[in-house]
Design a protein around this motif. Structure first.
Motif, short mmCIF file in Angstrom:
data_model
loop_
_atom_site.label_atom_id
_atom_site.label_comp_id
_atom_site.label_asym_id
_atom_site.label_seq_id
_atom_site.Cartn_x
_atom_site.Cartn_y
_atom_site.Cartn_z
N ASN A 14 0.86 -1.18 0.00
CA ASN A 14 0.00 0.00 0.00
C ASN A 14 0.90 1.23 0.00
O ASN A 14 0.90 2.03 0.92
CB ASN A 14 -0.90 -0.02 1.24
N LYS B 165 1.16 3.91 -1.80
CA LYS B 165 0.70 5.26 -2.13
C LYS B 165 -0.18 5.83 -1.01
O LYS B 165 -0.69 5.10 -0.17
CB LYS B 165 -0.06 5.23 -3.44
N GLY B 166 -0.34 7.12 -1.07
CA GLY B 166 -1.15 7.79 -0.07
C GLY B 166 -0.34 8.20 1.14
O GLY B 166 0.89 8.14 1.16
N THR C 232 1.33 13.08 0.52
CA THR C 232 0.47 13.75 -0.46
C THR C 232 -0.03 15.10 0.04
O THR C 232 -0.53 15.91 -0.75
CB THR C 232 -0.76 12.88 -0.77
N ASN D 269 -9.13 10.00 1.03
CA ASN D 269 -8.80 8.70 0.46
C ASN D 269 -7.34 8.33 0.64
O ASN D 269 -6.96 7.15 0.46
CB ASN D 269 -9.12 8.68 -1.04
N GLN D 270 -6.50 9.29 0.99
CA GLN D 270 -5.07 9.01 1.12
C GLN D 270 -4.72 8.38 2.46
O GLN D 270 -3.57 7.98 2.67
CB GLN D 270 -4.26 10.30 0.95
N ASP E 190 -5.63 5.73 5.90
CA ASP E 190 -6.35 4.56 6.43
C ASP E 190 -6.93 4.86 7.80
O ASP E 190 -8.04 4.44 8.12
CB ASP E 190 -5.41 3.35 6.51
N TYR F 148 -0.55 9.67 -5.18
CA TYR F 148 -1.94 9.58 -4.77
C TYR F 148 -2.49 8.16 -4.89
O TYR F 148 -2.19 7.43 -5.84
CB TYR F 148 -2.84 10.48 -5.64
N ARG F 149 -3.32 7.82 -3.94
CA ARG F 149 -4.21 6.66 -4.12
C ARG F 149 -5.38 7.13 -4.97
O ARG F 149 -5.90 8.23 -4.77
CB ARG F 149 -4.75 6.17 -2.78
N GLN F 150 -5.80 6.29 -5.88
CA GLN F 150 -6.91 6.66 -6.75
C GLN F 150 -7.94 5.53 -6.76
O GLN F 150 -8.00 4.72 -7.68
CB GLN F 150 -6.40 6.95 -8.17
N PRO F 151 -8.76 5.46 -5.70
CA PRO F 151 -9.78 4.40 -5.65
C PRO F 151 -10.73 4.48 -6.84
O PRO F 151 -11.03 5.57 -7.34
CB PRO F 151 -10.53 4.69 -4.34
#
Length: 575
Positions: free
Chosen positions: A31, A33-34, A38, A179-180, A182, A243-246
């Motif tokens: 995991n 990214k994020g 950011t 989104n970045q 948890d 970036y996380r991009q869900p």
């Protein structure tokens, strides 16, 4: 504003700080990214977008009056419609992002639209042919030249692009940032920073850029906004690899619409208490039947929007008997979707009570600018731009947001023995808005008294010696009210709505703001047709009467809110 986070927010995390060491911590390669790496890119994008849009919108009334020769009341109406459009546009942008593309692509395109919008505004200010000939409204001589259709089209092209930018970025920047992370605590910290940056950048736009527009040139002011948009877009794109991009999850509004359509299409089906009824829960028909009457998988009984229960009732051809897959999605919905819509409907009366607040605030913002134009705006050697008066409201919101958690709410708990509920906080906001409208009426009474004392009612350009700083008082009270009712409403909707509809909470607030702006233009139109209170000459106006009318409206609406709040039963928040 912490409504976007968990209901059990850890208090040991400061909302105004984050762990800088986390920027250096190794992340799980699965995991990668994020995270906080950011944050700098997103922060610059948020600030620059707010700075650009704030600089363009805060002075729109003045721009229309001084550069486009638009009558003052008409300029206030146009500005209100623009503000309403920019407020409702993010709802549509959030739906598009959720249902089709995800947050990042939509935000990136929106930031590009912001650049194009600022380019258009800069062109309207710099190219003489895009504006009518300069003149002094109300002065002796030939009437002022009205802007041509092409000139207004160029201006509205910039406004349209700004609406597109707001649609794609305003809510989706917050969602993209959340989104970045948890951890809920990290998301809470990000949301707090998001709103601080949003308000701070709006203050800068309404002060620094407005001052440049008024004292140096409109071209330079819009040029600075354009440069800020370019920097924001560049920062966003530079962080793309982190970036996380869900993937898009689909919009919950589709499910709500399906419930209404399915219920209407089955309106002739009789729903009675019977062991033969089968409600759809995504299980096989036999399993659904065995659990229908255990109080868990059946819709709430009659008396609670029972008409909608038809949407979950299985009839011939709705589902595949073999695997229970939906065959006709616009004729059958799950019980959960039906109950989700009922939750929204139960809260609508409380939601509607906030619309009048938005109407009054929309009128107050634009007419305060018009008041400031004919009042003494000098503070020492500095002349405060009329478009910067809204800064008083923005700063008041920021200050009271900081005071709420640390001082005001603890004092409330100490005096009453319990933490105020969201509805109680909203009620305080309603009461303060009543006081704010009354304060605006009193200040206007004093201003018009100076006009009459000098016999200047017929002179639209005469400036009252009354200091425009008196306008800060109503704005400060209004900002305090917003600090109470706005985040409390977001908290209420976020915590009361079922999980699939959490994002709808912010959307509901945007709709309140948008409806308020639109309906405020309707109110002004009615007042103009029915009375002589609002001529183009502010020195001959009876604006005080309009403010007293708003005071009465907000006071009656406060009573309506108290009734709705008394009847409402919390689902997820302790009473």
């Amino acid at each position: 504003m912490e409504a976007h986070g968990s209901q059990e927010k850890p208090r040991h995390h400061s909302p105004l700080s984050f762990d800088h060491e986390s920027l250096k911590e190794p992340r799980d390669p699965k995991n990668s990214k994020g995270g906080w790496i950011t944050f700098p890119f997103l922060a610059v994008a948020i600030v620059c977008l707010g700075l650009a849009s704030g600089g363009a919108l805060s002075n729109m009334v003045v721009y229309l009056v001084t550069e486009y020769n638009v009558p003052s009341v008409d300029a206030a109406q146009i500005s209100t419609i623009i503000s309403g459009s920019i407020s409702v546009a993010p709802v549509l942008g959030a739906i598009v992002a959720d249902a089709f593309f995800g947050s990042y692509p939509v935000v990136a395109i929106a930031m590009a639209m912001s650049v194009l919008s600022m380019v258009m505004f800069t062109l309207t200010a710099s190219l003489r042919g895009l504006r009518p000939a300069a003149c002094q409204l109300g002065a002796a001589g030939p009437p002022c030249e009205q802007a041509s259709g092409g000139q207004m089209a160029a201006l509205y092209a910039g406004v349209f692009l700004l609406c597109l930018s707001s649609a794609g970025a305003r809510f989706n920047q917050a969602t993209m940032g959340a989104n970045q992370f948890d951890a809920t605590a990290d998301r809470d910290v990000f949301f707090n920073w998001y709103f601080i940056f949003l308000y701070a950048s709006s203050v800068l736009g309404a002060t620094v850029i407005v001052y440049v527009q008024d004292t140096v040139s409109w071209t330079l002011g819009f040029g600075i906004s354009c440069a800020a948009s370019v920097v924001g877009l560049a920062a966003l794109l530079l962080g793309a690899r982190y970036y996380r991009q869900p993937a898009a999850q689909g919009s919950p509004f589709t499910g709500l619409a399906r419930v209404v359509v399915a219920a209407v299409r089955k309106r002739k089906v009789k729903v009675v208490a019977s062991q033969e009824l089968k409600f759809y829960n995504g299980l096989s028909p036999s399993d659904a039947d065995s659990k229908t009457h255990d109080g868990v998988l059946a819709p709430t009984p009659s008396g609670s929007f029972s008409f909608l229960n038809r949407a979950a009732l299985i009839t011939d051809g709705d589902v595949d008997a073999a695997d229970c897959s939906v065959v006709r999605p616009w004729r059958i919905c799950t019980v959960e979707q039906v109950e989700d819509l009922k939750t929204v409907l139960r809260i609508l009366p409380l939601w509607s009570a906030a619309i009048v607040l938005s109407i009054s605030i929309g009128v107050q913002i634009n007419f305060t600018v018009l008041q400031a134009l004919v009042m003494d705006r000098a503070v020492g050697r500095f002349n405060v731009p009329a478009g910067s008066m809204i800064v008083a409201s923005l700063l008041s919101v920021v200050i009271f947001l900081g005071l709420l958690d640390r001082i005001l709410l603890p004092i409330w708990k100490r005096l009453t023995g319990h933490t105020p509920t969201p509805l109680q906080q909203v009620g305080v906001g309603h009461f303060l808005t009543v006081l704010s409208m009354a304060a605006s009426a009193i200040v206007e009474r004093q201003r018009i008294a100076t006009v009459r004392a000098r016999g200047e009612e017929g002179n639209p350009t005469w400036v009252s010696p009354l200091s425009a700083m008196w306008l800060v008082l109503p704005f400060a009270v209004s900002g305090a009210g917003e600090a109470f009712h706005f985040p409390a409403q977001v908290t209420l909707y976020y915590q009361e709505f079922p999980p699939p509809l959490k994002n709808t909470a912010t959307g509901m607030m945007a709709m309140i703001v948008a409806l308020g702006f639109y309906l405020s233009t309707t109110l002004i139109n009615i007042v103009q047709r029915a009375t002589t209170w609002l001529p183009d000459n502010m020195n001959a106006s009876r604006l005080e009467n309009l403010y007293w009318l708003l005071t009465a409206m907000v006071a009656v609406n406060f009573g309506y809110f108290l009734t709705c709040a008394k009847l409402y039963r919390y689902q997820n928040i302790g009473k």
